[in-house]
Motif scaffolding. Structure first.
Motif, PDB file in Angstrom:
ATOM      1  N   TRP A  15      43.236  32.906  46.737  1.00  0.00           N
ATOM      2  CA  TRP A  15      43.497  32.932  45.217  1.00  0.00           C
ATOM      3  C   TRP A  15      43.422  31.381  44.844  1.00  0.00           C
ATOM      4  N   THR A  37      49.673  33.986  48.550  1.00  0.00           N
ATOM      5  CA  THR A  37      48.023  34.354  47.806  1.00  0.00           C
ATOM      6  C   THR A  37      47.203  33.330  47.841  1.00  0.00           C
ATOM      7  N   GLU A  67      45.376  41.908  43.028  1.00  0.00           N
ATOM      8  CA  GLU A  67      46.720  41.842  42.012  1.00  0.00           C
ATOM      9  C   GLU A  67      47.144  43.074  41.553  1.00  0.00           C
ATOM     10  N   ALA A 121      47.463  32.573  41.098  1.00  0.00           N
ATOM     11  CA  ALA A 121      48.877  32.615  41.657  1.00  0.00           C
ATOM     12  C   ALA A 121      49.953  32.448  40.874  1.00  0.00           C
ATOM     13  N   LEU A 175      44.848  34.825  50.718  1.00  0.00           N
ATOM     14  CA  LEU A 175      44.059  35.857  50.209  1.00  0.00           C
ATOM     15  C   LEU A 175      42.883  34.804  49.210  1.00  0.00           C
TER      16      LEU A 175
END
Length: 525
Positions: A305, A299, A366, A310, A303
């Motif tokens: 994050w 993540t 999420e 996370a 992504l």
């Protein structure tokens, strides 16, 4: 009244002891992961390299793995209550010293000391929390203990992220101090120690066995923690410690089998249920720590994050595990076979892994993770209590403490092995996927050309010259390829973990546990 019955508590006393034991188990487990998100702050504050600061994690893990097999013997030597209380004090004082460290190697040394105290908290609390319950409620006691073990690793990153963002990294250690002081006072006031005798003078202590144990598990943990970082057996240090670890394992086994009073009683592994439970504990550690490692990495790296995002994402999984634990504990108490619960847990964990494999995209959010991670929590909840009760089900007396120490150590090693294997796989599979994707990115492909031209025009519209825009577009294309390669790699990782657990199911179902019902109150650690 027998000694076992005298250890059982009721009412307020049992509640206090339960809270104390779970609190100590949580402290130890959380501290294995809470520092992960603070490493960058530590590195900048202490003027360390990334390689140096990684020893903050490694030193703690090595100390944990060294002390866990010795907990039964140390408890027998000094009395369980005294050993547990001293371990809390060591952990608490070391936490204060970690927070006050002025150099990276001071911090690493104090983390090692903290790990020596913490390793005892995890395993000894398992016996303490279980022996205060009557036999008919000990499955529930395992569930309460299991909540600390399973929930702890997922609470560390969000808690560490919150403290680091709002205060400073030393406070991730300072928060242990008030809890440690309270736990010490409660332990001395309420916890009882069984007396099985067998205390030895310093001259009778199996110092050689202890030395070989430190040599074996310390070297093995070092190889697992640092292997990928140093390209495994391409590095002379890894080769040296791998050979040292193998030699240490051989010498340790030899010494413990011939010693009159071994520090670690290996003969207990002749018990069929413990042998099976030890293997299952390794697999449980692999799944628990491996998935806790790979999800935040994915993540954050793919992504974008934050560490706090996370970490918080893993909390629902912990909630699901906590909800499952009492139900599973009650099922074990009612006589449902552990192997069916374990097989169900493996299947559910495969479901989580396959679900993750199907939802990973550059736009995964999420909401896509919530129910998937709830399934993970259910799977872990189905595994911990049956695995633990199976491992200890036919042991008696002091053997139970020794068996619990084995399963605790092997669960930790399973996690280290899983993290090492996953990190190596990610690193190498990324390279392979990139090479495969590059083969399909050709300047003769009209789609690729159109994409590059679009990028070039975009960069030029933001002020870049034509020549610079071409270079920027190629770098952007390389970034897209690397991102796609990473996504494919994480898909492979989740699918691989799931298939591994699924393959375990038929082997679990054909196992026949030996008859026996554990009396956890006889444990001597």
């Amino acid at each position: 009244m027998t000694q076992q019955e005298s250890l059982v508590e009721y009412g307020f006393n049992r509640v206090i002891i339960t809270i104390t034991a779970v609190m100590c188990a949580l402290l130890e487990i959380i501290d294995t992961t809470i520092v992960n998100v603070a490493l960058n702050d530590m590195r900048g504050n202490l003027g360390a390299t990334l390689n140096d600061v990684s020893w903050v994690i490694t030193a703690y893990a090595i100390a944990n793995v060294i002390v866990v097999p010795l907990t039964s013997w140390l408890s027998q030597q000094f009395g369980r209550r005294n050993y547990f209380a001293v371990s809390i004090v060591i952990f608490t004082v070391a936490s204060f010293l970690c927070g006050n460290a002025t150099s990276i190697w001071e911090l690493v040394f104090f983390r090692f000391i903290q790990g020596l105290g913490g390793g005892a908290l995890l395993v000894t609390s398992q016996t303490i929390i279980t022996e205060v319950y009557p036999p008919e409620k000990r499955g529930m006691a395992q569930a309460l203990y299991g909540m600390g073990v399973i929930v702890g690793p997922t609470l560390g990153p969000p808690l560490g992220g919150y403290i680091t963002m709002n205060y400073s990294w030393p406070y991730i250690f300072y928060i242990n101090i008030p809890i440690g002081v309270i736990a010490t006072l409660l332990t001395l006031s309420y916890v009882k120690s069984p007396n099985y005798g067998g205390k030895k003078s310093l001259g009778d202590v199996d110092w050689l066995g202890i030395g070989f144990l430190i040599m074996a598990v310390g070297s093995l943990q070092f190889v697992l923690e640092k292997g990928q970082e140093h390209d495994w057996f391409e590095d002379a240090h890894i080769i040296f410690f791998a050979v040292l670890g193998a030699l240490g394992i051989y010498l340790f086994i030899w010494r413990e089998l011939v010693a009159k009073d071994p520090a670690v009683e290996l003969r207990v592994l002749k018990d069929k249920n413990l042998a099976i439970g030890t293997v299952l504990s390794f697999i449980l550690g692999f799944g628990l720590y491996g998935s806790t490692f790979v999800i935040p990495i994915f993540t954050q790296n793919s992504l974008g994050w934050t560490a706090l995002q996370a970490g918080i994402m893993l909390v629902p999984s912990s909630v699901a595990t906590g909800i499952m634990m009492p139900f599973v504990g009650r099922a074990v108490q009612k006589g449902i076979s552990q192997k069916y619960l374990i097989a169900m847990g493996f299947c559910v964990f495969f479901g989580f892994s396959f679900w993750a494999y199907t939802v990973i995209t550059p736009f995964t959010g999420e909401g896509d993770f919530f129910w998937m991670l709830m399934v993970r929590g259910v799977g872990l909840g189905l595994l911990f209590v049956p695995v633990t009760t199976w491992a200890l089900s036919s042991l008696k007396g002091k053997e139970i403490g020794q068996g619990a120490a084995f399963t605790g150590m092997v669960r930790q090693l399973g996690g280290s092995f899983g993290i090492a294997l996953i990190s190596t796989y990610i690193s190498r599979k990324n390279v392979q996927h990139r090479a495969d994707l590059i083969d399909h990115v050709s300047s003769y492909d009209p789609n690729v050309t159109q994409r590059l031209n679009g990028m070039q025009a975009n960069f030029m519209s933001h002020g870049s010259t034509a020549e610079v825009a071409v270079q920027q577009s190629y770098r952007a294309m390389e970034g897209l390829v690397m991102k796609q390669a990473a996504l494919l790699t994480y898909m492979d990782v989740f699918l691989g973990i799931g298939l591994f657990f699924l393959l375990c199911v038929p082997f679990v179902l054909i196992l026949k546990p030996a008859k026996g019902k554990v009396d956890m109150s006889q444990a001597a650690h």
